[in-house]
Design a protein around this motif. Structure first.
Motif, PDB file in Angstrom:
ATOM      1  N   PHE A  50       0.803  -1.223   0.000  1.00 14.65           N
ATOM      2  CA  PHE A  50       0.000   0.000   0.000  1.00 14.65           C
ATOM      3  C   PHE A  50       0.839   1.278   0.000  1.00 14.65           C
ATOM      4  CE2 PHE A  50      -2.376  -3.274   2.363  1.00 14.65           C
ATOM      5  CZ  PHE A  50      -3.446  -3.438   1.483  1.00 14.65           C
ATOM      6  N   LYS A  51       2.047   1.202   0.555  1.00 16.20           N
ATOM      7  CA  LYS A  51       2.909   2.384   0.677  1.00 16.20           C
ATOM      8  C   LYS A  51       2.207   3.520   1.421  1.00 16.20           C
ATOM      9  CE  LYS A  51       5.327   1.313  -3.640  1.00 16.20           C
ATOM     10  NZ  LYS A  51       6.462   0.683  -2.963  1.00 16.20           N
ATOM     11  N   ALA A  52       1.491   3.161   2.479  1.00 15.07           N
ATOM     12  CA  ALA A  52       0.744   4.145   3.271  1.00 15.07           C
ATOM     13  C   ALA A  52       1.638   4.654   4.399  1.00 15.07           C
ATOM     14  CB  ALA A  52      -0.534   3.532   3.826  1.00 15.07           C
ATOM     15  N   VAL A  53       2.157   5.850   4.255  1.00 16.73           N
ATOM     16  CA  VAL A  53       3.085   6.416   5.229  1.00 16.73           C
ATOM     17  C   VAL A  53       2.419   6.600   6.586  1.00 16.73           C
ATOM     18  CG1 VAL A  53       4.529   8.405   5.786  1.00 16.73           C
ATOM     19  CG2 VAL A  53       4.430   7.553   3.436  1.00 16.73           C
ATOM     20  N   SER A  54       1.185   7.081   6.596  1.00 22.70           N
ATOM     21  CA  SER A  54       0.492   7.345   7.858  1.00 22.70           C
ATOM     22  C   SER A  54       0.321   6.070   8.680  1.00 22.70           C
ATOM     23  CB  SER A  54      -0.872   7.984   7.592  1.00 22.70           C
ATOM     24  OG  SER A  54      -1.672   7.140   6.776  1.00 22.70           O
ATOM     25  N   ILE A  55       0.031   4.961   8.018  1.00 23.73           N
ATOM     26  CA  ILE A  55      -0.128   3.695   8.736  1.00 23.73           C
ATOM     27  C   ILE A  55       1.209   3.224   9.284  1.00 23.73           C
ATOM     28  CG2 ILE A  55      -0.830   1.277   8.549  1.00 23.73           C
ATOM     29  CD1 ILE A  55      -2.795   2.065   6.408  1.00 23.73           C
ATOM     30  N   LEU A  56       2.270   3.414   8.527  1.00 19.82           N
ATOM     31  CA  LEU A  56       3.603   3.037   9.003  1.00 19.82           C
ATOM     32  C   LEU A  56       3.985   3.829  10.247  1.00 19.82           C
ATOM     33  CD1 LEU A  56       5.591   2.732   5.647  1.00 19.82           C
ATOM     34  CD2 LEU A  56       4.844   0.872   7.138  1.00 19.82           C
ATOM     35  N   VAL A  57       3.627   5.098  10.271  1.00 19.19           N
ATOM     36  CA  VAL A  57       3.914   5.931  11.433  1.00 19.19           C
ATOM     37  C   VAL A  57       3.138   5.431  12.649  1.00 19.19           C
ATOM     38  CG1 VAL A  57       3.696   8.240  12.417  1.00 19.19           C
ATOM     39  CG2 VAL A  57       4.488   7.964  10.061  1.00 19.19           C
ATOM     40  N   ILE A  58       1.883   5.086  12.451  1.00 19.33           N
ATOM     41  CA  ILE A  58       1.049   4.584  13.553  1.00 19.33           C
ATOM     42  C   ILE A  58       1.602   3.279  14.097  1.00 19.33           C
ATOM     43  CG2 ILE A  58      -1.234   3.672  14.143  1.00 19.33           C
ATOM     44  CD1 ILE A  58      -2.415   5.683  12.158  1.00 19.33           C
TER      45      ILE A  58
ATOM     46  N   TYR B  59      24.319   7.445   6.183  1.00 20.59           N
ATOM     47  CA  TYR B  59      25.480   7.105   7.002  1.00 20.59           C
ATOM     48  C   TYR B  59      25.456   7.782   8.372  1.00 20.59           C
ATOM     49  CZ  TYR B  59      27.578   4.646   3.093  1.00 20.59           C
ATOM     50  OH  TYR B  59      27.822   3.749   2.079  1.00 20.59           O
ATOM     51  N   MET B  60      24.860   8.957   8.456  1.00 20.04           N
ATOM     52  CA  MET B  60      24.752   9.614   9.758  1.00 20.04           C
ATOM     53  C   MET B  60      23.750   8.890  10.657  1.00 20.04           C
ATOM     54  SD  MET B  60      26.764  12.050  10.549  1.00 20.04           S
ATOM     55  CE  MET B  60      25.817  12.703  11.930  1.00 20.04           C
ATOM     56  N   MET B  61      22.589   8.522  10.088  1.00 23.65           N
ATOM     57  CA  MET B  61      21.569   7.845  10.886  1.00 23.65           C
ATOM     58  C   MET B  61      22.055   6.479  11.342  1.00 23.65           C
ATOM     59  SD  MET B  61      18.022   8.879   8.905  1.00 23.65           S
ATOM     60  CE  MET B  61      16.950   7.993  10.059  1.00 23.65           C
TER      61      MET B  61
ATOM     62  N   TRP C 281      15.684   2.387  16.654  1.00 18.69           N
ATOM     63  CA  TRP C 281      15.631   1.677  15.373  1.00 18.69           C
ATOM     64  C   TRP C 281      14.195   1.429  14.919  1.00 18.69           C
ATOM     65  CZ3 TRP C 281      19.164   1.402  11.844  1.00 18.69           C
ATOM     66  CH2 TRP C 281      19.000   0.511  10.770  1.00 18.69           C
ATOM     67  N   ILE C 282      13.263   1.370  15.842  1.00 19.48           N
ATOM     68  CA  ILE C 282      11.853   1.212  15.481  1.00 19.48           C
ATOM     69  C   ILE C 282      11.410   2.329  14.546  1.00 19.48           C
ATOM     70  CG2 ILE C 282       9.514   1.479  16.437  1.00 19.48           C
ATOM     71  CD1 ILE C 282      10.355  -0.292  18.749  1.00 19.48           C
ATOM     72  N   PHE C 283      11.979   3.528  14.722  1.00 19.08           N
ATOM     73  CA  PHE C 283      11.647   4.656  13.853  1.00 19.08           C
ATOM     74  C   PHE C 283      12.607   4.765  12.665  1.00 19.08           C
ATOM     75  CE2 PHE C 283       9.791   5.825  17.945  1.00 19.08           C
ATOM     76  CZ  PHE C 283       8.504   6.173  17.552  1.00 19.08           C
ATOM     77  N   PHE C 284      13.874   4.430  12.891  1.00 18.09           N
ATOM     78  CA  PHE C 284      14.855   4.538  11.811  1.00 18.09           C
ATOM     79  C   PHE C 284      14.599   3.511  10.713  1.00 18.09           C
ATOM     80  CE2 PHE C 284      18.803   6.961  13.505  1.00 18.09           C
ATOM     81  CZ  PHE C 284      17.977   8.016  13.868  1.00 18.09           C
ATOM     82  N   TYR C 285      14.170   2.323  11.092  1.00 17.36           N
ATOM     83  CA  TYR C 285      13.951   1.267  10.099  1.00 17.36           C
ATOM     84  C   TYR C 285      12.940   1.672   9.025  1.00 17.36           C
ATOM     85  CZ  TYR C 285      12.041  -3.021   8.091  1.00 17.36           C
ATOM     86  OH  TYR C 285      11.552  -3.973   7.219  1.00 17.36           O
ATOM     87  N   PRO C 286      11.729   2.083   9.393  1.00 11.72           N
ATOM     88  CA  PRO C 286      10.805   2.511   8.328  1.00 11.72           C
ATOM     89  C   PRO C 286      11.258   3.770   7.609  1.00 11.72           C
ATOM     90  CG  PRO C 286       9.855   2.951  10.493  1.00 11.72           C
ATOM     91  CD  PRO C 286      11.078   2.111  10.710  1.00 11.72           C
ATOM     92  N   ALA C 287      11.935   4.674   8.325  1.00  5.47           N
ATOM     93  CA  ALA C 287      12.373   5.920   7.695  1.00  5.47           C
ATOM     94  C   ALA C 287      13.408   5.662   6.601  1.00  5.47           C
ATOM     95  CB  ALA C 287      12.960   6.858   8.748  1.00  5.47           C
ATOM     96  N   LEU C 288      14.255   4.659   6.791  1.00  5.38           N
ATOM     97  CA  LEU C 288      15.300   4.370   5.814  1.00  5.38           C
ATOM     98  C   LEU C 288      14.896   3.324   4.787  1.00  5.38           C
ATOM     99  CD1 LEU C 288      18.442   4.308   8.145  1.00  5.38           C
ATOM    100  CD2 LEU C 288      17.895   6.038   6.419  1.00  5.38           C
ATOM    101  N   TYR C 289      14.128   2.343   5.203  1.00  4.42           N
ATOM    102  CA  TYR C 289      13.859   1.190   4.331  1.00  4.42           C
ATOM    103  C   TYR C 289      12.447   1.141   3.752  1.00  4.42           C
ATOM    104  CZ  TYR C 289      18.218  -0.900   6.027  1.00  4.42           C
ATOM    105  OH  TYR C 289      19.549  -1.141   6.322  1.00  4.42           O
ATOM    106  N   LEU C 290      11.469   1.732   4.417  1.00  2.79           N
ATOM    107  CA  LEU C 290      10.083   1.499   4.032  1.00  2.79           C
ATOM    108  C   LEU C 290       9.355   2.726   3.494  1.00  2.79           C
ATOM    109  CD1 LEU C 290       9.006  -0.751   7.055  1.00  2.79           C
ATOM    110  CD2 LEU C 290      10.013  -1.443   4.858  1.00  2.79           C
TER     111      LEU C 290
END
Length: 260
Positions: free
Chosen positions: A35-43, A195-197, A246-255
């Motif tokens: 779905f690529k739904a950003v709002s759901i990923l944030v939730i 690389y910074m994250m 990492w719970i937040f970094f993972y979707p921010a970088l990969y998803l």
């Protein structure tokens, strides 16, 4: 679920929370590739963070009453606990700044990273938090052997995550065109953000491994007991904080976002 007291109930609760976290991680991966739904990923990330903070980091202990005078172990533990959480709060601003940079510089684009590798290292880190919770629970009930075994497993998994990111992901990211397409980490925004994250998070994983080694060695010397084990609690909270980031970094970088 309540604040369990007996060992078996506490361990079962830890298993249940891990199942929730694993299911939510699988869900966000599925959402990202369909779905690529950003709002759901944030939730989903917020729900995972809440579970870790409450049931693994035991944030509710900040409200616990300190028994005894200011020289008692209970009172000192309470003040130490508050100090640790204030430190983590200040440290979180560093990661929040990196997250803000990722959003502002990259928007809804993301680095060309290996999705399966990202999911694998995330699973390893979540699993390490599970064993850290079991280790802390064991020590809280006077089980020194259980603590040492579970902490050792946590250490190995944490080292696996660190090597997976630094030795494997960094190399693959360069081979997949991250540096070639967007410049060096110093000049390219996408390379710099990635690389910074991951670098800052890897540094915290490294310091967490040192912390785990220290408390494991202290336990070997019989310096902890069911009544006095603040060092174990502090190491566990710090390790779960690394997982929390990492719970937040993972979707921010990969998803989240599309590939350019």
């Amino acid at each position: 679920m309540s604040h369990t007291q007996d060992k078996s109930s506490a361990l079962r609760q830890g298993v249940l929370i891990f199942i929730y976290l694993a299911a939510l991680t699988a869900l966000e991966y599925f959402i990202a590739v369909t779905f690529k739904a950003v709002s759901i990923l944030v939730i989903v990330a917020m729900i995972k963070a809440a579970l870790v903070m409450y049931y693994y980091m035991h944030i509710y202990k900040l409200n616990a009453e300190n028994e005894g005078d200011e020289h008692s172990y209970s009172y000192k533990t309470g003040t130490n606990r508050l100090g640790l959480w204030l430190f983590l709060l200040s440290d979180s601003f560093v990661f929040a700044g990196l997250m803000t940079a990722r959003i502002n510089l990259l928007g809804l684009t993301r680095p060309p990273l290996n999705q399966l590798l990202g999911l694998a290292v995330t699973a390893v880190l979540l699993l390490s938090s599970f064993f850290m919770n079991r280790g802390e629970t064991a020590m809280a009930h006077g089980d020194k052997k259980g603590f040492m075994n579970n902490t050792l497993i946590t250490f190995v998994l944490g080292l696996g995550f660190l090597l997976g990111v630094v030795l494997v992901e960094w190399r693959l990211a360069a081979e997949e065109g991250l540096v070639a397409s967007f410049g060096t980490p110093a000049t390219g925004p996408m390379g710099a953000v990635f690389y910074m994250m991951t670098g800052m998070h890897a540094f915290h994983v490294f310091t967490g491994l040192i912390f785990l080694g220290v408390v494991w060695n202290n336990a070997r010397k019989d310096l902890y007991s069911a009544e006095k084990h603040w060092g174990v609690e502090a190491a566990a909270v710090y390790w779960h904080f690394v997982d929390l980031v990492w719970i937040f970094f993972y979707p921010a970088l990969y998803l989240i976002g599309k590939l350019l």
